[in-house]
Design a protein around this motif. Structure first.
Motif, PDB file in Angstrom:
ATOM      1  N   PHE A 199      -6.300  -6.688  -2.937  1.00 23.35           N
ATOM      2  CA  PHE A 199      -5.345  -5.622  -3.235  1.00 23.35           C
ATOM      3  C   PHE A 199      -5.240  -5.411  -4.736  1.00 23.35           C
ATOM      4  O   PHE A 199      -5.249  -4.285  -5.233  1.00 23.35           O
ATOM      5  N   ARG A 203      -6.221  -1.934  -6.616  1.00 25.35           N
ATOM      6  CA  ARG A 203      -5.230  -1.010  -7.180  1.00 25.35           C
ATOM      7  C   ARG A 203      -5.653  -0.561  -8.574  1.00 25.35           C
ATOM      8  O   ARG A 203      -5.345   0.553  -8.973  1.00 25.35           O
TER       9      ARG A 203
ATOM     10  N   ILE B 215       2.364   1.589  -8.481  1.00 24.34           N
ATOM     11  CA  ILE B 215       1.733   0.446  -7.805  1.00 24.34           C
ATOM     12  C   ILE B 215       1.042  -0.462  -8.821  1.00 24.34           C
ATOM     13  O   ILE B 215       1.083  -1.693  -8.727  1.00 24.34           O
ATOM     14  N   ILE B 216       0.400   0.135  -9.822  1.00 27.51           N
ATOM     15  CA  ILE B 216      -0.294  -0.674 -10.833  1.00 27.51           C
ATOM     16  C   ILE B 216       0.700  -1.483 -11.645  1.00 27.51           C
ATOM     17  O   ILE B 216       0.467  -2.650 -11.964  1.00 27.51           O
ATOM     18  N   LYS B 217       1.836  -0.869 -11.987  1.00 29.32           N
ATOM     19  CA  LYS B 217       2.767  -1.517 -12.902  1.00 29.32           C
ATOM     20  C   LYS B 217       3.661  -2.531 -12.195  1.00 29.32           C
ATOM     21  O   LYS B 217       4.253  -3.394 -12.847  1.00 29.32           O
ATOM     22  N   ALA B 218       3.767  -2.426 -10.864  1.00 22.37           N
ATOM     23  CA  ALA B 218       4.723  -3.287 -10.161  1.00 22.37           C
ATOM     24  C   ALA B 218       4.177  -4.713 -10.050  1.00 22.37           C
ATOM     25  O   ALA B 218       2.976  -4.948 -10.195  1.00 22.37           O
ATOM     26  N   ASP B 219       5.081  -5.626  -9.792  1.00 27.93           N
ATOM     27  CA  ASP B 219       4.717  -6.996  -9.465  1.00 27.93           C
ATOM     28  C   ASP B 219       3.812  -6.987  -8.232  1.00 27.93           C
ATOM     29  O   ASP B 219       4.037  -6.219  -7.294  1.00 27.93           O
ATOM     30  N   LEU B 220       2.782  -7.843  -8.231  1.00 22.69           N
ATOM     31  CA  LEU B 220       1.749  -7.765  -7.191  1.00 22.69           C
ATOM     32  C   LEU B 220       2.324  -7.845  -5.779  1.00 22.69           C
ATOM     33  O   LEU B 220       1.978  -7.045  -4.900  1.00 22.69           O
ATOM     34  N   HIS B 221       3.236  -8.791  -5.554  1.00 19.90           N
ATOM     35  CA  HIS B 221       3.760  -8.966  -4.206  1.00 19.90           C
ATOM     36  C   HIS B 221       4.565  -7.738  -3.764  1.00 19.90           C
ATOM     37  O   HIS B 221       4.397  -7.228  -2.652  1.00 19.90           O
ATOM     38  N   ALA B 223       4.307  -4.728  -4.918  1.00 18.81           N
ATOM     39  CA  ALA B 223       3.392  -3.592  -4.768  1.00 18.81           C
ATOM     40  C   ALA B 223       2.722  -3.636  -3.402  1.00 18.81           C
ATOM     41  O   ALA B 223       2.543  -2.608  -2.747  1.00 18.81           O
ATOM     42  N   MET B 224       2.389  -4.835  -2.948  1.00 18.54           N
ATOM     43  CA  MET B 224       1.724  -4.962  -1.659  1.00 18.54           C
ATOM     44  C   MET B 224       2.672  -4.604  -0.520  1.00 18.54           C
ATOM     45  O   MET B 224       2.282  -3.928   0.436  1.00 18.54           O
TER      46      MET B 224
END
Lengths: 357, 379
Positions: A199, A203, B215-221, B223-224
Motif C-alpha cells: 500500500f 500510494r 492519502i500520501i500525507k496521512a499516517d500509513l495505518h 491512510a489504509m
C-alpha cells in the motif's frame, strides 16, 4: 448536409475556387500563428523549469551548465537534476498528450483517456506484483514492471476487443479495455489493501511524479516517444477518415483494421513509456486533445501538432508549480495537473464553440 | 428471416389473439405486429388495457431473480456457523431456534438485504446516467459523486478524526456538494450530455488529486483504513444501517416508475424525446436528482462501491439481448453482481474479509469480458 455547398461549388468552379482557397489559407495561417505561439509558450515553460526550483540559480549558470562549462554545485544541480527532469517532462508530456489524442480519435469517446486500453491498470498490476513477489522497492525498479505490464495488458485488450468478424470496433475495444482493466485493478487493490508495504509503495507510485524518473531512463524513453510520435503523425490522415464513422471511413478507402492496429501500437509505446517513467498521470492525455480540438477544429493533423506543443507545457508547468508551492517539500506533478488543467477545461467547455467528438 | 411463417408463429410476434377483438377499422382482420422478437401480450378482458411483454428479457430477468434467491440463501447459510439451506428457510419463516434466529435474522439477513438493495440501486443509477449521457462509460462517477464522497470521508476521517457517523455524513455532504457543483457548472441553457461529461471529468480529477494528496500525507495505518472505506465494504452491515436504506429505497420506487418513460425517450436524443412530448429539461433534472440520491444512499451505507453502476446496465443489455438499457434489468443484474461479489468477498480468503468493492471490480470485469468474448464468437 455538408454535401450541398460542395456540390454547388463544383457547378461553378471559377466563381468559388478563389474565395474557398483564400479562406483555407486564412484559417491555416491563423492555425500556424497559434502553433508558433504555443511553441513560444513551451520554450518559456522549459526555460522556467530550468530556472525555478528550491535553489535559486542564475540564468548564466544554466547556459554554462548546458554547454558543459563550470563545475560548481549549482552547475551540477542543473545537469544532474533539473535538465533531466525537464527532458522527462517534455517527453512524458508529449507521450501522454499524443496517446490521448489518438485514443479519442479512434474511440470517438470524450471519456476515453490513454489508460482505457489497459495501460495504467496493467502497469499498476505489474508494479504491485513486483512489490509483492520480487521485492521491488525503488521507483527505478518499477520502470521495467510497469512497461511490461502495460504491454501485456494492451495485448490482451486488443485480442479480446478485436475478435469476431467486425474486428476491433471502437466500442468493443473500449469495453474490453474497461473489463480487463477492472479485473486487473480489482486484483491490484486486493493486494494493496491487504499489505501495508505494498500500500505504501503504491500510494506514492500512483500519484505520478517526474522527480522519480531515473536519469538512465531518458534514452529508452525518448526512443519510445520518438517511435510513437512518428507513427502518430503518419496516421493523422487515416484518423481524419476514421472520424467520419466506420462506414464512411471504409467508403473513403481508409483501411480501418490497419489504422486501429497502428493506433494501438502507438498508444502502447507512448503511454506505456510515460507511465513507466513517471507513474500514472491521467488528466493530461484526457484534457489536452479536447482543448486542441476546440482551438483548431476537427483536423487531426493540427490536433496532433497542438497536442505535442500544449501537453508538455501543461505537464512541465504543473511540475514547476508543484516544486514551488510548498517549498521545500514538493507536490507530485500528477496532483498539480488537475488543479491547473481542470479550470481551463471547464471554462472552455462552457463557451459556445466547444464541440463534441 | 421471414421465410417459414407458418412453422414459426412465435417469430411473427403475438400469439393468436381472439379474432373477436374489435379493431378501429371495423371488420378488418387483427393486425399482427412484427416486434422482431418473441413477445407475450397480456390483456385484461376482451378489449381491456393490454401490455406487451418481451419474452427474452422477462425470462432472463426471472432467471436472474431466482439466482438472487439462491445466492441469498447461500449467503445466509455460509459462515463460521454453517447452517443448512433448510434451516435458513425455516428460520426466515419463523420456525427457527433462538440460535439460528440470532445468526440468520440478526447477523446475516441485513447484510444480504443491503447487498441486494445497494446493488439494485447502483445498477439503476448506472442505467440512468448511461441513458442520460448516451455513453456506455457513463456512471454516477461522471457527475463527480464518488470522488466528492471520498473527499468528504477522507476529510472527516484523516483531518477531523471522526468515527463512522462522521465519515458517513462527510461522504454524503461531499458527494452531494460535488454533484451540485458539477450540475451548476455544466448548466447553460439546459444540460447537455457532453458538457456534463467534461465538467464531471474536470471536477473529479481535481478532487482525485486532493484525495491522493491526503492519502500520501496521512499516517500509513490511517491512510489504509481510509482506502478500505474508499473501496466500498459491507463488512460492517447491520440492521441499524439496513433499515434506513430500505426505507429510502422503497420511497424512491414510485419516482423511478414515473421516470422510466422519459428515460427511454431521452436515450434517443433530446430532439426525439421532445418530439415524443417529453419535457426534456425537467425530466433530465429529475433523473439526475434520483440517480444521485440512489448513489448517495449506497455510498452512505457501504462506501463508494465501484463498477456496479458501470457494468450492470451493460451486462443486462447483453444478457437480455435488448438494444437499450432498461432500469429494471440493470437493477436486477446490479443486485446479482453485488450479492455474488459479497459472497466471494466474505468467503474466498476467509478468515480475511475483503472489501466487496475489490471483488465487484474483478468479477464484473471478468463477466463483461466473457460476454464480449461470446458476442464476438457469434458474430
Amino acid at each position: 448536409m455538408s454535401l450541398t455547398p460542395t456540390a454547388s461549388k463544383a457547378a461553378t468552379p471559377e466563381a468559388s475556387r478563389v474565395p474557398a482557397d483564400d479562406g483555407l489559407m486564412r484559417v491555416n495561417s491563423r492555425r500556424t500563428a497559434g502553433a508558433v505561439a504555443a511553441l513560444l509558450l513551451l520554450a518559456l515553460i522549459v526555460a522556467g523549469s530550468l530556472l525555478l526550483g528550491s535553489r535559486e540559480v542564475n540564468p548564466v549558470i544554466i547556459i554554462e551548465a548546458l554547454t558543459g562549462q563550470g563545475s560548481t554545485p549549482d552547475h551540477a544541480a542543473i545537469i544532474d537534476f533539473r535538465a533531466p527532469r525537464t527532458a522527462a517532462g517534455l517527453l512524458v508530456g508529449i507521450a501522454l498528450g499524443l496517446s490521448g489524442a489518438l485514443i479519442q480519435a479512434l474511440t470517438r469517446n470524450p471519456l476515453a483517456d490513454p489508460g482505457i486500453l489497459g495501460v495504467n491498470s496493467g502497469a499498476a498490476f505489474a508494479v504491485v506484483m513486483g512489490v509483492a513477489f520480487f521485492g521491488a522497492r525503488e521507483m527505478g525498479q518499477f520502470v521495467l514492471f510497469s512497461f511490461a505490464g502495460a504491454l501485456l495488458a494492451v495485448s490482451v485488450v486488443y485480442f479480446l476487443g478485436s475478435r469476431g468478424r467486425s474486428g476491433g470496433t471502437p466500442i468493443k475495444l473500449t469495453l474490453a479495455g474497461i473489463a480487463f482493466g477492472a479485473v486487473l485493478s480489482g486484483i491490484t487493490q486486493g493486494f494493496t489493501l491487504l499489505d501495508e508495504t505494498t500500500f505504501n509503495a503504491m500510494r506514492f507510485w500512483g500519484a505520478g511524479s517526474l522527480a522519480a524518473t531515473p536519469a538512465g531512463a531518458l534514452g529508452w524513453l525518448s526512443a519510445c516517444v520518438g517511435a510513437g510520435t512518428l507513427i502518430a503523425l503518419l496516421l493523422s490522415r487515416s484518423l481524419n477518415a476514421t472520424a467520419l464513422g466506420d462506414d464512411h471511413a471504409a467508403a473513403m478507402g481508409a483501411s480501418l483494421g490497419r489504422t486501429r492496429v497502428w493506433v494501438v501500437i502507438a498508444v502502447t509505446l507512448l503511454c506505456g513509456a510515460a507511465t513507466a517513467a513517471a507513474g500514472p498521470i491521467g488528466f493530461v492525455g484526457l484534457m489536452v486533445p479536447h482543448i486542441a480540438r476546440w482551438i483548431v477544429g476537427p483536423d487531426q493533423r493540427w490536433i496532433l501538432l497542438y497536442t505535442i506543443l500544449l501537453a508538455p507545457s501543461l505537464l512541465i508547468g504543473s511540475d514547476i508549480v508543484g516544486r514551488l508551492v510548498i517549498r521545500p517539500d514538493e507536490l507530485q506533478v500528477g496532483i498539480v495537473t488537475a488543479f491547473i488543467g481542470a479550470p481551463v477545461l471547464i471554462w472552455l467547455v462552457r463557451r459556445k464553440s466547444a464541440s463534441t467528438l | 428471416m421471414h421465410t417459414d411463417v407458418a412453422s414459426e408463429p412465435a417469430l411473427r410476434g403475438t400469439p393468436p389473439v381472439p379474432p373477436a377483438v374489435p379493431v378501429a377499422s371495423a371488420g378488418a382482420a387483427t393486425p399482427r405486429i412484427d416486434f422482431g422478437e418473441r413477445v407475450w401480450r397480456l390483456r385484461l378482458g376482451p378489449s381491456g388495457p393490454s401490455l406487451v411483454v418481451k419474452a427474452k428479457p422477462a425470462l432472463v430477468g426471472a432467471a436472474a431473480v431466482a439466482l438472487i434467491g439462491i445466492l441469498a440463501v447461500a449467503a445466509m447459510s455460509l459462515g463460521s456457523f454453517t447452517l443448512s439451506p433448510g434451516e435458513v428457510l425455516a428460520t426466515l419463516l419463523g420456525q427457527g431456534t433462538a440460535k439460528t434466529e440470532l445468526v440468520v435474522i440478526s447477523w446475516r439477513l441485513p447484510r444480504v438485504l443491503m447487498a441486494i438493495v445497494i446493488g439494485g440501486a447502483l445498477g439503476i443509477s448506472g442505467a440512468i446516467f448511461q441513458s442520460l449521457t448516451r455513453n456506455p462509460l457513463g456512471s454516477p462517477d461522471i457527475i463527480g459523486f464518488n470522488a466528492g464522497a471520498y473527499t468528504g470521508a477522507l476529510v472527516s476521517m484523516l483531518l477531523l478524526g471522526g468515527g463512522f457517523l462522521a465519515t458517513t455524513i462527510g461522504a454524503f455532504a461531499g458527494g452531494l456538494a460535488t454533484a451540485a457543483v458539477v450540475y451548476l457548472l455544466a448548466f447553460k441553457r439546459g444540460i447537455q450530455g457532453f458538457r456534463l461529461i467534461i465538467v464531471g471529468i474536470g471536477i473529479s480529477a481535481m478532487l482525485g488529486s486532493i484525495n491522493t494528496w491526503m492519502i500520501i500525507k496521512a499516517d500509513l495505518h490511517m491512510a489504509m483504513m481510509a482506502a478500505i472505506w474508499g473501496s466500498g465494504s459491507l463488512n460492517t452491515a447491520g440492521w441499524e444501517r439496513a433499515i434506513p436504506l430500505l426505507m429510502i429505497a422503497v420511497a424512491l420506487v414510485p419516482a423511478l416508475m414515473l421516470l422510466a418513460r422519459p428515460l427511454q425517450g431521452l436515450e434517443m436524443g433530446d430532439d426525439a424525446a421532445a418530439a415524443q412530448g417529453i419535457n426534456t429539461e425537467p425530466a433530465k433534472l429529475w433523473l439526475l436528482v434520483i440517480g444521485v440520491c440512489l448513489t448517495a444512499i449506497c455510498t452512505a451505507a457501504a462506501g463508494p462501491i465501484a463498477f456496479v453502476a458501470l457494468a450492470a446496465p451493460q451486462i443486462a443489455r447483453r444478457m437480455t439481448g435488448s438494444g437499450r438499457v432498461s432500469m429494471l434489468s440493470a437493477g436486477v443484474f446490479g443486485a446479482l453482481l453485488l450479492l455474488g461479489s459479497d459472497l466471494i468477498a466474505q468467503h474466498a480468503l476467509a478468515p480475511i474479509q475483503l472489501p466487496v468493492g475489490v471483488v465487484t471490480v474483478a468479477l464484473g470485469g471478468m463477466y463483461l469480458m466473457w460476454l464480449l468474448f461470446r458476442e464476438a464468437k457469434r458474430s
